[in-house]
Design a protein around this motif. Sequence first.
Motif, PDB file in Angstrom:
ATOM      1  N   ILE A  33       0.809  -1.211   0.000  1.00  0.00           N
ATOM      2  CA  ILE A  33       0.000   0.000   0.000  1.00  0.00           C
ATOM      3  C   ILE A  33       0.846   1.267   0.000  1.00  0.00           C
ATOM      4  O   ILE A  33       0.681   2.130  -0.856  1.00  0.00           O
ATOM      5  N   TYR A  36       2.941   1.901  -3.204  1.00  0.00           N
ATOM      6  CA  TYR A  36       2.071   2.266  -4.314  1.00  0.00           C
ATOM      7  C   TYR A  36       1.549   3.687  -4.153  1.00  0.00           C
ATOM      8  O   TYR A  36       1.504   4.454  -5.118  1.00  0.00           O
ATOM      9  N   LEU A 151      -4.736  -3.598  -6.023  1.00  0.00           N
ATOM     10  CA  LEU A 151      -3.881  -2.529  -6.542  1.00  0.00           C
ATOM     11  C   LEU A 151      -3.524  -2.841  -7.988  1.00  0.00           C
ATOM     12  O   LEU A 151      -3.034  -3.928  -8.289  1.00  0.00           O
TER      13      LEU A 151
END
Length: 165
Positions: A33, A36, A151
């Motif tokens: 997370i 990204y 994602l």
Amino acid sequence: MEIEWLPFELRPYPQQTLSPKSDYIQQAWHQSILPYAEKLGVTMNLPMVDPQPHTHFSHEGLLYAKEHGKGNDYADQVFKAFYEEGKNIGNISVLGELAAELDLNREEFEEALSTRRYSEEREKWLKQARTTDMIQAVPTFFIGEKKLTGLQPRAAFEKALSEEK
């Protein structure tokens, strides 16, 4: 093309949510997370609300906000409050503050959440997500008939958008 936010809960009440200190959350945050988010230039802090809040009230607030023409603005406020400011988005008073910032009637908003006015509608959306749409992860995006789960690189969204035109 318009974005429409809909309710989905990975761990619906009364299922236990995870602690931000748990190995799973820490690993996911630092390996997936956060890198990204940094790549995209998005500010995201790991909210230390422990355990993580259930989101039924924030989703019911979304339905209220949508009914008053402010669904996308409300979703943005909730994400900012949680991921940038570390606020407890499972708390009706916190959500009421966010609604008031959008010029929604705070008293009416909090009453709608307290009385669970949107609970049945939220349940309808959750059932559709699990059964019809087969959603099992967040985030999940639908662009036309294409479903993007988890994602995804920018190129995946660009491809799906260009195919939809």
